[in-house]
Design a protein around this motif. Structure first.
Motif, mmCIF file in Angstrom:
data_model
loop_
_atom_site.group_PDB
_atom_site.id
_atom_site.type_symbol
_atom_site.label_atom_id
_atom_site.label_comp_id
_atom_site.label_asym_id
_atom_site.label_seq_id
_atom_site.Cartn_x
_atom_site.Cartn_y
_atom_site.Cartn_z
ATOM 1 N N ARG A 18 6.104 -30.614 -33.644
ATOM 2 C CA ARG A 18 5.168 -30.797 -34.702
ATOM 3 C C ARG A 18 5.757 -31.589 -36.019
ATOM 4 O O ARG A 18 6.754 -31.148 -36.519
ATOM 5 N N LEU A 68 4.092 -29.011 -29.781
ATOM 6 C CA LEU A 68 2.774 -29.327 -29.401
ATOM 7 C C LEU A 68 2.541 -29.603 -27.947
ATOM 8 O O LEU A 68 1.475 -29.574 -27.615
ATOM 9 N N GLY A 69 3.387 -29.448 -27.127
ATOM 10 C CA GLY A 69 3.300 -29.267 -25.532
ATOM 11 C C GLY A 69 4.210 -29.992 -24.770
ATOM 12 O O GLY A 69 5.227 -30.401 -25.539
ATOM 13 N N ASP A 110 -3.974 -29.942 -20.126
ATOM 14 C CA ASP A 110 -5.219 -29.309 -20.914
ATOM 15 C C ASP A 110 -5.406 -30.051 -22.245
ATOM 16 O O ASP A 110 -4.517 -30.663 -22.513
ATOM 17 N N ARG A 129 -4.397 -29.231 -25.036
ATOM 18 C CA ARG A 129 -3.171 -28.747 -25.794
ATOM 19 C C ARG A 129 -1.800 -29.630 -25.274
ATOM 20 O O ARG A 129 -0.686 -29.463 -25.641
ATOM 21 N N THR A 130 -2.176 -30.665 -24.259
ATOM 22 C CA THR A 130 -1.180 -31.148 -23.296
ATOM 23 C C THR A 130 -0.250 -30.391 -22.539
ATOM 24 O O THR A 130 0.880 -30.816 -22.230
ATOM 25 N N ASN A 131 -0.738 -29.058 -22.408
ATOM 26 C CA ASN A 131 0.046 -28.301 -21.478
ATOM 27 C C ASN A 131 -0.423 -28.487 -20.042
ATOM 28 O O ASN A 131 -1.691 -28.894 -19.963
ATOM 29 N N GLY A 134 2.415 -23.347 -23.488
ATOM 30 C CA GLY A 134 2.596 -23.652 -25.013
ATOM 31 C C GLY A 134 3.806 -22.954 -25.498
ATOM 32 O O GLY A 134 4.272 -21.873 -24.611
#
Length: 494
Positions: free
Chosen positions: A251, A423-424, A438, A440-442, A466
């Protein structure tokens, strides 16, 4: 239960630590273990209580309570009290692939949920675990045991962090041929380059990798899957693929002056230091220097603390650590009862060292950066900070941290380390395998499952859930291995 009154008869005793001013002279581990006889007494403090939350590992009050691996804590505590160290290791190994990692870097969720916490100090479960696993290595109990029968199935594991290693270990033990691909030059993922040497000496990782190699796991380094190595190749050559690449997107802090030189992500700083240490004991000077610098760490978590401790070892002139949130209370509040995870202020090793060296805690709470100031060379030389206060968002009704008008001030800095979390998953990897993500980019799966949207491709660890703890990564790797095994064989005994 060998000693029903042990928790009353014996006080908690922790391992000794080398004093801060002495331990900062090197990057070696600084905990001095208790003699086994004294550690055995610590096992006697386990109450064998009716409901052992230490091994519960579920969410209470929004956070995990007890060990996510469901370690059989009361059983092996009792065994070490009776001096049955080998049996204690056998019980520990049933649930945890890598106790040598968790007993060094885990925040001890088991101890936070210990019933002894109600009226005293928790059982020293983390150090008991450490004593068990180091005894097992010292006595030769951990030796290569290659599977006697191979299934003929091949599995590729992408990523060699704790989740990838756990999945590889489990799948290999089942008889599948496992190859682990790691994009860096050494195996270990964030265990290797994200955790400083004084917390986890890298010889501990090498010791385990050597055993896994002898058991038949193949490791391939400098292998950037999704880049140099095409996803299509793995999908063609292997029966299953496990993506365990971590949450690798740091992040950022997007404020004016962010393009100044001297500003780095924490993971890049820590990686450069550990790699230079391993390659040449710093003789190559290929690390981000902190000697004589005014260091500012942005972020108050474990990674931020690691940056504090590392900067001090490198000879920083000063260290300032920013935390956006208010200081947590020193003891539990009524709204945070046992066995919830205790939301209390923790002074970790890095902060202890800063206090010893500079005379004060480096943390400044409820503060953030509004601007970085550059000198004529384009280097960061100052940072503009502002105080924050909790404020309810009128639209959502949620509390957020908002700037306090008129509270701005300026500090001198010439090295900034951003430790604001991750952030993923990284886009080039997920795009290569065409897996669904998803919000959250997971990597997305059905709840409680590890199969991705692409047949034959599974996921585990931070890439799946995450950013999280090593202990959660190991659990995810074990469960993903079980899912892969069942998909290959129609059943599983993992």
């Amino acid at each position: 239960m060998g000693k029903p009154t042990g928790f009353l008869d014996y006080k908690r005793q922790n391992s000794e630590t080398i004093p801060p001013k002495k331990r900062i002279q090197n990057f070696k581990e600084f905990h001095v273990a208790l003699p086994l006889e004294k550690q055995r007494i610590q096992g006697a403090r386990c109450m064998a209580c009716g409901v052992p939350f230490c091994q519960y590992g579920q969410i209470i009050g929004g956070m995990a309570s007890g060990c996510p691996l469901n370690n059989l804590v009361p059983e092996w505590n009792d065994l070490i009290y009776h001096g049955k160290w080998e049996l204690a290791y056998r019980r520990l190994a049933k649930t945890n692939c890598f106790p040598e990692f968790t007993s060094r870097v885990c925040p001890a969720l088991c101890e936070a949920a210990c019933t002894c916490n109600l009226n005293g100090e928790a059982v020293a479960t983390k150090e008991n675990e450490h004593a068990i696993i180091e005894y097992a290595f010292a006595q030769g109990l951990i030796a290569p045991h290659p599977p006697k029968v191979r299934t003929g199935k091949k599995v590729a594991v992408v990523g060699s962090g704790p989740s990838g290693l756990a999945a590889a270990m489990q799948l290999n033990s089942r008889g599948h041929k496992v190859t682990v691909f790691e994009r860096r030059d050494r195996i270990g993922g964030l265990l290797r380059y994200g955790i400083p040497n004084m917390k986890l000496d890298k010889s501990v990782i090498d010791r385990r990798i050597a055993i896994m190699e002898a058991e038949g796991v193949e490791f391939v380094t400098n292998a950037n899957v999704g880049g140099d190595i095409k996803a299509s190749r793995l999908l063609k050559e292997y029966d299953r693929v496990v993506l365990a690449c971590g949450a690798s997107n740091p992040r950022d802090i997007n404020v004016p002056g962010r393009d100044a030189s001297g500003i780095y992500f924490a993971v890049d700083f820590l990686t450069s230091v550990t790699k230079s240490l391993l390659d040449s004991n710093f003789a190559d000077h290929k690390f981000i220097p902190a000697k004589g610098k005014k260091v500012m760490v942005i972020g108050g978590g474990d990674t931020g603390n690691d940056c504090v401790g590392t900067s001090i070892r490198l000879g920083a002139a000063s260290v300032l650590q920013l935390e956006m949130m208010p200081k947590a209370p020193d003891t539990r509040t009524e709204q945070n009862p046992w066995p919830e995870w205790p939301r209390v202020c923790k002074t970790d090793y890095g902060q202890e060292e800063a206090i010893a060296v500079f005379g004060h805690d480096p943390r400044v709470y409820q503060t953030t950066v509004t601007e970085f100031v550059k000198n004529k060379k384009g280097e960061v030389c100052k940072a503009k900070l502002v105080k924050l206060q909790g404020q309810k968002d009128e639209k959502t009704g949620k509390m957020r941290m908002a700037p306090v008008e008129g509270s701005e001030y300026v500090v001198d800095v010439d090295l900034v380390l951003i430790a604001a979390g991750f952030l993923g998953s990284q886009k080039y990897v997920t795009d290569a395998f065409k897996v669904e993500l998803d919000g959250r980019t997971n990597v997305k799966t059905a709840p409680g499952e590890y199969q991705t949207s692409v047949p034959g491709v599974f996921t585990a660890g931070d890439m799946h859930r995450g950013q999280s703890l090593v202990v959660w990564a190991i659990r995810e790797g074990r469960e993903a291995a079980r899912a892969v095994d069942e998909s290959l064989m129609g059943y599983t005994n993992l």
